[in-house]
Design a protein around this motif. Structure first.
Motif, PDB file in Angstrom:
ATOM      1  N   PRO A  50       0.843  -1.202   0.000  1.00 43.02           N
ATOM      2  CA  PRO A  50       0.000   0.000   0.000  1.00 43.02           C
ATOM      3  C   PRO A  50       0.881   1.256   0.000  1.00 43.02           C
ATOM      4  O   PRO A  50       2.014   1.229   0.484  1.00 43.02           O
ATOM      5  CB  PRO A  50      -0.783  -0.113   1.316  1.00 43.02           C
ATOM      6  CG  PRO A  50       0.052  -0.968   2.205  1.00 43.02           C
ATOM      7  CD  PRO A  50       0.820  -1.901   1.302  1.00 43.02           C
ATOM      8  N   GLN A 119       1.594  -2.898   9.390  1.00 42.69           N
ATOM      9  CA  GLN A 119       1.487  -3.345   7.993  1.00 42.69           C
ATOM     10  C   GLN A 119       0.066  -3.791   7.672  1.00 42.69           C
ATOM     11  O   GLN A 119      -0.488  -3.450   6.622  1.00 42.69           O
ATOM     12  CB  GLN A 119       2.478  -4.481   7.712  1.00 42.69           C
ATOM     13  CG  GLN A 119       3.930  -3.994   7.673  1.00 42.69           C
ATOM     14  CD  GLN A 119       4.864  -5.003   7.015  1.00 42.69           C
ATOM     15  OE1 GLN A 119       4.560  -5.544   5.972  1.00 42.69           O
ATOM     16  NE2 GLN A 119       6.014  -5.235   7.629  1.00 42.69           N
ATOM     17  N   ASN A 123      -2.571  -1.816   5.027  1.00 43.37           N
ATOM     18  CA  ASN A 123      -3.204  -2.581   3.959  1.00 43.37           C
ATOM     19  C   ASN A 123      -4.720  -2.503   4.076  1.00 43.37           C
ATOM     20  O   ASN A 123      -5.412  -2.278   3.083  1.00 43.37           O
ATOM     21  CB  ASN A 123      -2.735  -4.044   3.994  1.00 43.37           C
ATOM     22  CG  ASN A 123      -1.453  -4.256   3.211  1.00 43.37           C
ATOM     23  OD1 ASN A 123      -1.452  -4.213   1.977  1.00 43.37           O
ATOM     24  ND2 ASN A 123      -0.351  -4.460   3.910  1.00 43.37           N
ATOM     25  N   VAL A 128      -7.202  -3.448   1.043  1.00 40.57           N
ATOM     26  CA  VAL A 128      -6.666  -4.763   0.673  1.00 40.57           C
ATOM     27  C   VAL A 128      -7.334  -5.859   1.508  1.00 40.57           C
ATOM     28  O   VAL A 128      -7.477  -5.718   2.716  1.00 40.57           O
ATOM     29  CB  VAL A 128      -5.129  -4.783   0.872  1.00 40.57           C
ATOM     30  CG1 VAL A 128      -4.572  -6.180   0.655  1.00 40.57           C
ATOM     31  CG2 VAL A 128      -4.480  -3.779  -0.067  1.00 40.57           C
ATOM     32  N   ILE A 131      -3.373 -10.965   1.816  1.00 40.04           N
ATOM     33  CA  ILE A 131      -1.922 -10.757   1.858  1.00 40.04           C
ATOM     34  C   ILE A 131      -1.243 -12.113   1.756  1.00 40.04           C
ATOM     35  O   ILE A 131      -1.732 -13.111   2.293  1.00 40.04           O
ATOM     36  CB  ILE A 131      -1.504 -10.040   3.170  1.00 40.04           C
ATOM     37  CG1 ILE A 131      -2.021  -8.599   3.191  1.00 40.04           C
ATOM     38  CG2 ILE A 131       0.008 -10.042   3.344  1.00 40.04           C
ATOM     39  CD1 ILE A 131      -1.684  -7.826   4.456  1.00 40.04           C
ATOM     40  N   ASN A 224      -1.807  -8.417  -1.782  1.00 37.90           N
ATOM     41  CA  ASN A 224      -0.584  -7.674  -1.500  1.00 37.90           C
ATOM     42  C   ASN A 224       0.419  -8.604  -0.819  1.00 37.90           C
ATOM     43  O   ASN A 224       0.083  -9.711  -0.396  1.00 37.90           O
ATOM     44  CB  ASN A 224      -0.867  -6.478  -0.604  1.00 37.90           C
ATOM     45  CG  ASN A 224      -0.951  -5.185  -1.401  1.00 37.90           C
ATOM     46  OD1 ASN A 224      -0.813  -5.184  -2.625  1.00 37.90           O
ATOM     47  ND2 ASN A 224      -1.178  -4.085  -0.718  1.00 37.90           N
ATOM     48  N   SER A 226       3.742  -8.902   2.067  1.00 38.17           N
ATOM     49  CA  SER A 226       4.210  -8.282   3.301  1.00 38.17           C
ATOM     50  C   SER A 226       5.485  -8.979   3.754  1.00 38.17           C
ATOM     51  O   SER A 226       5.575 -10.208   3.721  1.00 38.17           O
ATOM     52  CB  SER A 226       3.108  -8.417   4.354  1.00 38.17           C
ATOM     53  OG  SER A 226       3.559  -7.946   5.587  1.00 38.17           O
TER      54      SER A 226
END
Ligand SMILES: *Cc1c(COP(=O)(O)O)cnc(C)c1O
Length: 450
Positions: A50, A119, A123, A128, A131, A224, A226
């Protein structure tokens, strides 16, 4: 009475993260695009992260506000205690004063939620819903699984195969928080299939697991990625450790001569040391030591050059001390320290001789961990035992020299989910691996030419 625990009032919890990039005498070299080899811009990273985290990654601001929602969750375990290790000092007969900060006090038992929570927060704020990530011994996976469950995000975890086999408890913990966990390498990704075709019994490595997790995010628009260490924003989030410690040293009326932390990707080292290094860069006398395993000695034996963060070569190239991106370290029990490189910030500081590094074999670390457990009570994570080894050696040096010295180390986590490693140690099943010189030479020969 000797008061061991130095507690910080909740109201004194840091409200900002400290960004050492604002104070470094030499900036780190820019990350490069793996294809064009040109510096990466924010847009290159947008498929994975992000924008709030991308902006933190490149920020030159010294202080960055911690969002209220993150502070609320931090307050479940922060501020963590600082301890004066009176009983360890006594056991060693040292004139040195030893302090340690206990990050094992978090719900997952390590420092990792300090970054997992922000985090997941950023997100979630960006909308989002999914992940993907990797995990070594499982500390990062558990931290992110907990954080994602708090923000309603689905998590897929690629867990290094050797740890998946050795350490089922963290897999179960991740599943309890709702995550979907695979033993990496898997057949779910092109990266995993490629590795398995070359080595069907691959023990896996963090580098391979990162390739799989990054591929998952890069090829799925709704997902996403991480990372639990190495990157600037991760070390930034961890600076709550050192900031709290500085305030606790004020309460104790003391200040460290030496700051010590174990170093896998560099996040607990950076988190503990950077706020003190701000003072050092401003002229204060202080040593900071990053402690790594002798079987994966990135700072002490690696080369300072551009390399990938993962095994396949999908991540941006970063200038780091590296053993080569396809080096697979021996399966030591300190799984969290088995990474082929280190945070570019930590590497630049090492290059500039602002920090030091040492390496130890695992038997010496377990011996130190047992000494620590017998005097202080807490059974440390195998990773943290590296910091303890170094702290004990510093204390013994002070004894030989008959000098007073104040030693501070970060106890990055507890070892209650790693007790099988202690069982191996007690029963003579642990060995020291030779430094894999040939394998590292081979891996270094394959580094990209910039
Ligand atoms: C992950 C981990 C480490 C190593 O990671 P860094 O990013 O170098 O801090 C060290 N100790 C514990 C307990 C860990 O979970």
């Amino acid at each position: 009475m000797k008061q061991s625990m130095i507690q910080l009032p909740a109201s004194e919890m840091p409200k900002q993260w400290y960004n050492i990039a604002a104070d470094m005498p030499n900036p780190m070299a820019p990350p490069l695009h793996p294809g064009t080899k040109q510096p990466v811009g924010p847009d290159d990273l947008a498929p994975l992260f992000p924008m709030d985290l991308i902006l933190q990654e490149v920020s030159q601001d010294r202080w960055i506000d911690i969002p209220e929602e993150v502070l609320d969750i931090y307050s479940l375990w922060r501020p963590t205690p600082l301890y004066r290790a009176y009983r360890l000092e006594e056991a060693l007969g040292t004139p040195a004063k030893i302090y340690y900060k206990y990050e094992g006090a978090s719900p997952v038992g390590s420092h990792k939620p300090n970054t997992a929570v922000p985090q997941a927060y950023y997100n979630a704020k960006a909308g989002v819903k999914k992940i993907s990530t990797e995990t070594g011994a499982g500390q990062w996976g558990t931290a992110l699984a907990m954080a994602c469950s708090m923000f309603g995000i689905d998590l897929e975890v690629f867990m290094v195969n050797v740890s998946f086999q050795q350490k089922p408890y963290r897999r179960i913990a991740m599943e309890t928080w709702g995550a979907n966990v695979h033993a990496s390498p898997t057949k779910l990704t092109e990266a995993g299939k490629k590795i398995l075709s070359e080595d069907p019994d691959s023990p896996g490595s963090l580098g391979i697991a990162i390739s799989e997790a990054v591929e998952r995010a890069a090829t799925n628009a709704d997902t996403n990625y991480s990372l639990g260490s190495v990157l600037n924003h991760v070390l930034l989030h961890q600076t709550v450790i050192g900031q709290e410690a500085k305030k606790q040293f004020e309460i104790a009326g003391d200040y460290p001569d030496v700051v010590i932390a174990c170093c896998g990707g560099g996040s607990n080292f950076g988190g503990a040391a950077f706020p003190f290094l701000q003072d050092k860069i401003a002229g204060k006398d202080l040593r900071a030591i990053a402690v790594e395993p002798a079987s994966c000695p990135t700072l002490t034996k690696g080369e300072f050059r551009y390399d990938f963060g993962d095994t396949i070569g999908m991540t941006p190239l970063m200038q780091m001390y590296t053993l080569g991106h396809d080096f697979v370290p021996p399966g030591i029990h300190a799984g969290g320290l088995r990474y082929h490189a280190d945070s570019p910030l930590v590497c630049q500081l090492y290059k500039d001789e602002i920090i030091e590094a040492v390496s130890y074999h695992q038997l010496a670390c377990f011996e130190a961990a047992v000494t620590f457990a017998k005097s202080e009570g807490i059974i440390p994570a195998p990773e943290s035992s590296h910091a303890i080894r170094s702290a004990i050696d510093e204390a013994m040096r002070a004894k030989e020299e008959g000098k007073e010295k104040t030693i501070f180390f970060n106890l990055s986590g507890h070892g209650y989910l790693d007790l099988s490693a202690y069982d191996d140690y007690h029963n003579g099943r642990l060995t020291d691996y030779e430094y894999p010189e040939e394998k590292i030479k081979e891996a270094l020969a394959k580094l990209p030419v910039i």
